[in-house]
Motif scaffolding. Structure first.
Motif, PDB file in Angstrom:
ATOM      1  N   ALA A  65      18.343 -14.984-112.989  1.00 34.14           N
ATOM      2  CA  ALA A  65      17.382 -14.512-113.991  1.00 34.14           C
ATOM      3  C   ALA A  65      17.258 -15.515-115.138  1.00 34.14           C
ATOM      4  CB  ALA A  65      17.805 -13.143-114.515  1.00 34.14           C
ATOM      5  N   LEU A  66      18.375 -16.038-115.615  1.00 34.32           N
ATOM      6  CA  LEU A  66      18.346 -17.032-116.684  1.00 34.32           C
ATOM      7  C   LEU A  66      17.626 -18.298-116.213  1.00 34.32           C
ATOM      8  CD1 LEU A  66      19.082 -18.138-119.461  1.00 34.32           C
ATOM      9  CD2 LEU A  66      21.349 -18.728-118.534  1.00 34.32           C
ATOM     10  N   ALA A  67      17.938 -18.745-115.010  1.00 35.74           N
ATOM     11  CA  ALA A  67      17.308 -19.958-114.478  1.00 35.74           C
ATOM     12  C   ALA A  67      15.793 -19.782-114.326  1.00 35.74           C
ATOM     13  CB  ALA A  67      17.935 -20.320-113.141  1.00 35.74           C
ATOM     14  N   GLN A  68      15.358 -18.601-113.928  1.00 35.19           N
ATOM     15  CA  GLN A  68      13.920 -18.337-113.781  1.00 35.19           C
ATOM     16  C   GLN A  68      13.220 -18.362-115.136  1.00 35.19           C
ATOM     17  OE1 GLN A  68      14.018 -14.699-111.540  1.00 35.19           O
ATOM     18  NE2 GLN A  68      15.028 -15.712-109.837  1.00 35.19           N
ATOM     19  N   THR A  69      13.908 -17.934-116.175  1.00 33.22           N
ATOM     20  CA  THR A  69      13.353 -18.002-117.530  1.00 33.22           C
ATOM     21  C   THR A  69      13.183 -19.460-117.953  1.00 33.22           C
ATOM     22  OG1 THR A  69      14.365 -15.904-118.127  1.00 33.22           O
ATOM     23  CG2 THR A  69      13.740 -17.360-119.939  1.00 33.22           C
ATOM     24  N   ILE A  70      14.188 -20.273-117.663  1.00 34.80           N
ATOM     25  CA  ILE A  70      14.132 -21.699-118.018  1.00 34.80           C
ATOM     26  C   ILE A  70      13.033 -22.403-117.233  1.00 34.80           C
ATOM     27  CG2 ILE A  70      15.423 -23.877-117.903  1.00 34.80           C
ATOM     28  CD1 ILE A  70      17.929 -22.129-118.555  1.00 34.80           C
ATOM     29  N   GLU A  71      12.812 -21.963-116.009  1.00 34.25           N
ATOM     30  CA  GLU A  71      11.791 -22.611-115.174  1.00 34.25           C
ATOM     31  C   GLU A  71      10.388 -22.483-115.774  1.00 34.25           C
ATOM     32  OE1 GLU A  71      11.103 -23.529-110.633  1.00 34.25           O
ATOM     33  OE2 GLU A  71      11.291 -21.374-111.013  1.00 34.25           O
ATOM     34  N   LYS A  72      10.179 -21.494-116.603  1.00 30.75           N
ATOM     35  CA  LYS A  72       8.866 -21.337-117.235  1.00 30.75           C
ATOM     36  C   LYS A  72       8.508 -22.552-118.079  1.00 30.75           C
ATOM     37  CE  LYS A  72       9.125 -16.337-117.155  1.00 30.75           C
ATOM     38  NZ  LYS A  72       9.386 -15.111-117.923  1.00 30.75           N
ATOM     39  N   SER A  73       9.514 -23.203-118.657  1.00 25.81           N
ATOM     40  CA  SER A  73       9.253 -24.404-119.445  1.00 25.81           C
ATOM     41  C   SER A  73       9.643 -25.683-118.698  1.00 25.81           C
ATOM     42  CB  SER A  73       9.994 -24.341-120.785  1.00 25.81           C
ATOM     43  OG  SER A  73      11.387 -24.275-120.563  1.00 25.81           O
ATOM     44  N   MET A  74      10.338 -25.533-117.560  1.00 23.17           N
ATOM     45  CA  MET A  74      10.737 -26.684-116.732  1.00 23.17           C
ATOM     46  C   MET A  74      10.371 -26.403-115.271  1.00 23.17           C
ATOM     47  SD  MET A  74      14.554 -27.772-118.046  1.00 23.17           S
ATOM     48  CE  MET A  74      14.689 -28.988-116.753  1.00 23.17           C
ATOM     49  N   PRO A  75       9.109 -26.598-114.896  1.00 25.11           N
ATOM     50  CA  PRO A  75       8.705 -26.304-113.513  1.00 25.11           C
ATOM     51  C   PRO A  75       9.580 -27.051-112.500  1.00 25.11           C
ATOM     52  CG  PRO A  75       6.797 -26.761-114.878  1.00 25.11           C
ATOM     53  CD  PRO A  75       8.016 -27.085-115.712  1.00 25.11           C
ATOM     54  N   GLY A  76       9.930 -26.335-111.437  1.00 19.06           N
ATOM     55  CA  GLY A  76      10.765 -26.926-110.395  1.00 19.06           C
ATOM     56  C   GLY A  76      12.253 -26.817-110.660  1.00 19.06           C
ATOM     57  N   PHE A  77      12.632 -26.147-111.741  1.00 21.52           N
ATOM     58  CA  PHE A  77      14.042 -26.047-112.140  1.00 21.52           C
ATOM     59  C   PHE A  77      14.879 -25.350-111.066  1.00 21.52           C
ATOM     60  CE2 PHE A  77      17.465 -23.841-114.617  1.00 21.52           C
ATOM     61  CZ  PHE A  77      18.136 -24.979-115.049  1.00 21.52           C
ATOM     62  N   VAL A  78      14.373 -24.255-110.501  1.00 24.51           N
ATOM     63  CA  VAL A  78      15.125 -23.483-109.506  1.00 24.51           C
ATOM     64  C   VAL A  78      14.770 -23.969-108.108  1.00 24.51           C
ATOM     65  CG1 VAL A  78      15.543 -21.189-108.527  1.00 24.51           C
ATOM     66  CG2 VAL A  78      15.197 -21.454-111.005  1.00 24.51           C
ATOM     67  N   ILE A  79      15.807 -24.314-107.341  1.00 29.31           N
ATOM     68  CA  ILE A  79      15.632 -24.697-105.945  1.00 29.31           C
ATOM     69  C   ILE A  79      16.471 -23.735-105.102  1.00 29.31           C
ATOM     70  CG2 ILE A  79      15.920 -26.506-104.202  1.00 29.31           C
ATOM     71  CD1 ILE A  79      15.828 -28.555-106.518  1.00 29.31           C
ATOM     72  N   PRO A  80      15.826 -22.831-104.362  1.00 36.55           N
ATOM     73  CA  PRO A  80      16.594 -21.903-103.529  1.00 36.55           C
ATOM     74  C   PRO A  80      17.047 -22.563-102.228  1.00 36.55           C
ATOM     75  CG  PRO A  80      14.294 -21.175-103.778  1.00 36.55           C
ATOM     76  CD  PRO A  80      14.418 -22.511-104.412  1.00 36.55           C
ATOM     77  N   LEU A  81      18.295 -22.275-101.858  1.00 36.73           N
ATOM     78  CA  LEU A  81      18.880 -22.787-100.615  1.00 36.73           C
ATOM     79  C   LEU A  81      19.321 -21.584 -99.792  1.00 36.73           C
ATOM     80  CD1 LEU A  81      21.358 -25.397-102.193  1.00 36.73           C
ATOM     81  CD2 LEU A  81      18.930 -25.731-101.671  1.00 36.73           C
ATOM     82  N   ARG A  82      18.774 -21.402 -98.608  1.00 35.26           N
ATOM     83  CA  ARG A  82      19.186 -20.282 -97.763  1.00 35.26           C
ATOM     84  C   ARG A  82      20.362 -20.724 -96.913  1.00 35.26           C
ATOM     85  NH1 ARG A  82      16.535 -16.961 -92.800  1.00 35.26           N
ATOM     86  NH2 ARG A  82      16.570 -19.024 -91.880  1.00 35.26           N
ATOM     87  N   PRO A  85      14.774 -12.231-103.419  1.00 38.18           N
ATOM     88  CA  PRO A  85      14.538 -11.641-104.743  1.00 38.18           C
ATOM     89  C   PRO A  85      13.199 -12.110-105.319  1.00 38.18           C
ATOM     90  CG  PRO A  85      16.768 -12.474-104.575  1.00 38.18           C
ATOM     91  CD  PRO A  85      16.043 -12.932-103.344  1.00 38.18           C
ATOM     92  N   ILE A  86      12.567 -11.239-106.086  1.00 32.73           N
ATOM     93  CA  ILE A  86      11.202 -11.466-106.564  1.00 32.73           C
ATOM     94  C   ILE A  86      11.029 -12.799-107.297  1.00 32.73           C
ATOM     95  CG2 ILE A  86      11.500 -10.217-108.746  1.00 32.73           C
ATOM     96  CD1 ILE A  86       8.630  -9.082-108.209  1.00 32.73           C
ATOM     97  N   GLY A  87      12.010 -13.217-108.050  1.00 32.84           N
ATOM     98  CA  GLY A  87      11.883 -14.452-108.825  1.00 32.84           C
ATOM     99  C   GLY A  87      11.819 -15.715-107.994  1.00 32.84           C
ATOM    100  N   ILE A  88      12.321 -15.682-106.797  1.00 27.84           N
ATOM    101  CA  ILE A  88      12.280 -16.884-105.944  1.00 27.84           C
ATOM    102  C   ILE A  88      11.508 -16.645-104.652  1.00 27.84           C
ATOM    103  CG2 ILE A  88      14.363 -17.942-106.875  1.00 27.84           C
ATOM    104  CD1 ILE A  88      15.933 -16.867-104.543  1.00 27.84           C
ATOM    105  N   HIS A  89      10.915 -15.485-104.530  1.00 26.51           N
ATOM    106  CA  HIS A  89      10.203 -15.122-103.303  1.00 26.51           C
ATOM    107  C   HIS A  89       9.044 -16.066-102.994  1.00 26.51           C
ATOM    108  CE1 HIS A  89       9.187 -12.401-100.080  1.00 26.51           C
ATOM    109  NE2 HIS A  89       7.924 -12.503-100.441  1.00 26.51           N
ATOM    110  N   ARG A  90       8.356 -16.520-104.007  1.00 22.26           N
ATOM    111  CA  ARG A  90       7.177 -17.375-103.785  1.00 22.26           C
ATOM    112  C   ARG A  90       7.525 -18.859-103.676  1.00 22.26           C
ATOM    113  NH1 ARG A  90       2.705 -15.729-108.011  1.00 22.26           N
ATOM    114  NH2 ARG A  90       3.775 -17.466-108.970  1.00 22.26           N
ATOM    115  N   LYS A  91       8.768 -19.205-103.842  1.00 26.05           N
ATOM    116  CA  LYS A  91       9.183 -20.615-103.799  1.00 26.05           C
ATOM    117  C   LYS A  91       9.516 -21.052-102.378  1.00 26.05           C
ATOM    118  CE  LYS A  91      11.523 -22.311-107.276  1.00 26.05           C
ATOM    119  NZ  LYS A  91      10.619 -23.045-108.111  1.00 26.05           N
ATOM    120  N   ASN A  92       9.332 -22.322-102.108  1.00 25.17           N
ATOM    121  CA  ASN A  92       9.752 -22.868-100.820  1.00 25.17           C
ATOM    122  C   ASN A  92      11.282 -22.941-100.823  1.00 25.17           C
ATOM    123  OD1 ASN A  92       9.389 -24.020 -98.250  1.00 25.17           O
ATOM    124  ND2 ASN A  92       9.713 -26.058 -99.112  1.00 25.17           N
ATOM    125  N   VAL A  93      11.887 -22.432 -99.792  1.00 32.30           N
ATOM    126  CA  VAL A  93      13.342 -22.372 -99.685  1.00 32.30           C
ATOM    127  C   VAL A  93      13.821 -23.480 -98.753  1.00 32.30           C
ATOM    128  CG1 VAL A  93      15.288 -20.936 -98.955  1.00 32.30           C
ATOM    129  CG2 VAL A  93      13.313 -19.874-100.051  1.00 32.30           C
TER     130      VAL A  93
END
Length: 193
Positions: free
Chosen positions: A80-97, A107-115
Motif C-alpha cells: 500500500a505504501l509503495a503504491q502511494t509512492i508510485e503516484k509520484s514515481m511511475p514504475g516504482f512497483v514491480i510485481p514478481l509472481r 491485489p487491486i493495486g497491482i492488478h493492472r501492472k505487468n507481472v
C-alpha cells in the motif's frame, strides 16, 4: 537523498529462500538490495526502518507475489505504501509472481501492472527483471563482484552437512534379473567340493 536501493517485499519466512536467491543475484549485478533478512537488527523499530527505506531510499520496489504473501498484513502494508509512492514515481512497483498464484486474484493495486513471472523458472524471471531494471536506469552501486553477495549465503559451519528439500530424478543402468543360477549347480561338473 539519492534513491539507490531495490526493496524486496516478501512473505517471511515462506518466501525467504527465493529472496536469498534473488537478492544475491541482484547484488552480483551491482545493485543495492534492501531486505528485512539482513538489514533489520535486534532492537530496531522495524516498521520505522521499513517505511523510511521505502519512502526515501528505494529506487524500485519488488513486490514478491505468492500465495503466502497476499495474506500477510505486513506485506499488504508495504504494498500500500509503495503504491502511494508510485503516484509520484511511475514504475516504482514491480510485481514478481513466485508461485502459481492466479493472476486474476492479484491485489487491486497491482492488478493492472505487468507481472514478471518467476513461477515458470527463476532464471527466466531474473532475465526479465534485469532487463526491466536496466531499461529504468536503476543505479548500480558497484561493479559485479561475488564478494558483494557473501552476506546472502547462510552461515555454515565447516564440515556441516546441509539438508535440502528438492525433487531428484534417479537414472540407473540396472538391468532386470530374469533368473538366478546357484553357484553349486553351475560348478558341479567342474568343481570338486
Amino acid at each position: 537523498m539519492t534513491r539507490v536501493s531495490i526493496f524486496l517485499s516478501h512473505a517471511t519466512p515462506e518466501d525467504n529462500g527465493f529472496v536469498h536467491w534473488l537478492g544475491a543475484r541482484l547484488e552480483l549485478a551491482g545493485f543495492s538490495v534492501w531486505h528485512d533478512l539482513g538489514q533489520l537488527k535486534g532492537g530496531d523499530y522495524f516498521w520505522d526502518k521499513i517505511e523510511g527505506t521505502i519512502r526515501n531510499e528505494s529506487f524500485r520496489f519488488l513486490a514478491v507475489v505468492s500465495k503466502a504473501a497476499v495474506n500477510k498484513p505486513g506485506v499488504k502494508d508495504e504494498w500500500a505504501l509503495a503504491q502511494t509512492i508510485e503516484k509520484s514515481m511511475p514504475g516504482f512497483v514491480i510485481p514478481l509472481r513466485l508461485d502459481d498464484y492466479d493472476f486474476s486474484q492479484l491485489p487491486i493495486g497491482i492488478h493492472r501492472k505487468n507481472v514478471i513471472d518467476f513461477a515458470n523458472g527463476w532464471h527466466k524471471g531474473l532475465a526479465a527483471l534485469l532487463d526491466t531494471l536496466t531499461e529504468a536506469n536503476a543505479p548500480k552501486v558497484s561493479a559485479p563482484d561475488p564478494r558483494s553477495a557473501r552476506h546472502w549465503l547462510a552461515e555454515v559451519k565447516e564440515g556441516a552437512i546441509l539438508r535440502t528439500e528438492a525433487k531428484e530424478s534417479l537414472d540407473s543402468t540396472w538391468l532386470s534379473v530374469i533368473s538366478l543360477v546357484s553357484f553349486r549347480q553351475s560348478c558341479k561338473p567342474r568343481c570338486s567340493a
